[in-house]
Design an enzyme around this catalytic site. Structure first.
Site, mmCIF file in Angstrom:
data_model
loop_
_atom_site.group_PDB
_atom_site.id
_atom_site.type_symbol
_atom_site.label_atom_id
_atom_site.label_comp_id
_atom_site.label_asym_id
_atom_site.label_seq_id
_atom_site.Cartn_x
_atom_site.Cartn_y
_atom_site.Cartn_z
ATOM 1 N N LYS A 10 0.851 -1.411 -0.005
ATOM 2 C CA LYS A 10 0.031 0.027 0.136
ATOM 3 C C LYS A 10 0.865 1.119 -0.112
ATOM 4 O O LYS A 10 0.521 2.267 -0.649
ATOM 5 C CB LYS A 10 -0.978 -0.071 1.244
ATOM 6 C CG LYS A 10 -1.925 -1.277 1.068
ATOM 7 C CD LYS A 10 -2.653 -1.281 2.079
ATOM 8 C CE LYS A 10 -3.878 -2.377 2.224
ATOM 9 N NZ LYS A 10 -4.403 -3.205 3.235
ATOM 10 N N GLN A 43 -4.343 -1.634 9.698
ATOM 11 C CA GLN A 43 -4.391 -2.828 9.272
ATOM 12 C C GLN A 43 -4.947 -4.087 10.101
ATOM 13 O O GLN A 43 -4.600 -4.146 11.050
ATOM 14 C CB GLN A 43 -2.787 -3.350 8.828
ATOM 15 C CG GLN A 43 -2.530 -4.765 8.080
ATOM 16 C CD GLN A 43 -3.318 -4.594 6.787
ATOM 17 O OE1 GLN A 43 -3.372 -3.855 5.797
ATOM 18 N NE2 GLN A 43 -3.855 -5.697 6.412
ATOM 19 N N ASP A 94 -10.963 2.666 3.966
ATOM 20 C CA ASP A 94 -11.208 1.319 4.027
ATOM 21 C C ASP A 94 -12.731 0.883 3.758
ATOM 22 O O ASP A 94 -13.157 -0.238 3.346
ATOM 23 C CB ASP A 94 -10.975 0.555 5.311
ATOM 24 C CG ASP A 94 -9.710 -0.494 4.859
ATOM 25 O OD1 ASP A 94 -9.403 -0.532 3.550
ATOM 26 O OD2 ASP A 94 -8.866 -0.781 5.894
#
Ligand code: NAD
Length: 294
Positions: A53, A97, A120
């Site tokens: 990412k 994460q 997200d």
């Protein structure tokens, strides 16, 4: 029928190029899009995801901040980190994460992220808005699947989509996106799960079959209807001493069997996987554009 492959890599590269141009435009207007990734602990798979990412941000001209915290970090400290990022004007998107270590309540952390920075798309506000057909950040994997279908020329409206898997990160938001009028998808959606009776009867009826069950080669060729479009979300590691890393990745669909009956199919790797990061970048730009527009 021998299926054609849906080229996730190429489609993802095209989206990333669009993102790069958009980031350039935003930056010249004085708003550099910024993404913060937060990793707690050093799980190798999570570290790899975070690294890709970060690298993708760099290539797209998106400012990225890589925050690494010890495995033993407490919930209060992580909440404080999120609060700081919420308040930081140079950060448009925050990605924590997952999975987090067991002593941290993931739900509480996700809920602490400012919904306007939740690139997200896992915050309940964004999930609720998605369900209500309102403007929201869509979770990246489901969002990427809709873009894959669109750019492969698959007409989704009016079709019967069967999704295998009802997780909060793939199956459920994907069902909401595909049944929606707002997204333009307008499909009729069936969601199957571990308690579905006679799964194959449902999968065979699908015009578009999307599999996110987390089980290697679980959907076999005989479960696929003639001419169906097959989207394999699964990522499973299989030991392979011949492979560079000692393993290779396979999907939730038996590719060879399904390809004999499908019209279009995504490979693993190189199908859905590359889309997820591309959509994360796109969501980050979207958050930055909101900042630019005040
Ligand atoms: P999950 O484990 O949270 O959910 C799996 C779902 O499959 C559950 O809802 C369960 O009901 C269903 N299921 C399990 N066994 C079943 C059975 N026998 N019959 C019918 N349904 C069954 O998984 P997830 O997080 O949604 O991930 C699914 C897969 O997608 C995994 O392989 C994961 O690695 C992969 N994934 C890929 C990406 C990507 O970027 N490509 C992103 C997220 C997840």
């Amino acid at each position: 029928m021998a299926a054609q492959t849906i080229e996730g890599k190429a489609i993802s590269a095209a989206v990333r190029e669009e993102v790069r141009l958009e980031a350039q435009e935003l930056s010249s207007a004085g708003v550099v899009p910024g993404l913060a990734t937060v990793l707690v602990g050093d799980d190798p798979a999570s570290s790899t995801y975070v690294r890709s990412k970060q690298r993708a941000c760099e290539k797209a001209g998106i400012y990225s901040r890589d925050i690494r915290l010890e495995e033993t970090t407490g919930e209060a400290e992580l909440l404080a980190t999120v609060e700081n990022l919420n308040a930081d004007p140079s950060i448009d998107g925050i990605l924590v994460q997952l999975p987090l270590p067991a002593h941290i309540n993931s739900r509480r952390i996700i809920e602490a992220i400012d919904p306007e920075k939740d690139v997200d798309g896992f915050h309940p506000v964004n999930l609720g808005k998605l369900l209500a057909g309102e403007d929201a950040f869509y979770p990246c994997t489901p969002y990427g699947i809709t873009v894959l279908l669109e750019r492969s020329g698959v007409e989704v409206e009016g079709t019967h989509v069967v999704i295998v898997g009802r997780s909060n990160i793939v199956g459920k938001p994907l069902a909401a996106l595909l049944m929606q009028k707002r997204s333009g998808a307008n499909a009729t959606v069936t969601v199957c799960h571990s308690r579905t009776a006679d799964l194959a009867t449902h999968t065979r009826r699908a015009d578009i079959l999307i599999v996110a069950a987390g089980r290697r080669a679980f959907v076999t060729g005989d479960m696929v209807g003639e001419g169906a479009v097959v989207i394999d979300v699964g990522i499973n590691r299989v030991d392979d001493p011949q492979a560079k890393r000692g393993y290779r990745l396979v999907g939730d669909v038996d590719y060879e069997g399904a390809a004999e009956r499908a019209s279009l199919i995504t490979p693993v790797p190189g199908g859905v996987g590359p889309m997820t990061i591309a959509m994360l970048l796109k969501n980050t730009n979207r958050a930055a554009r909101k900042r630019a527009n005040g």
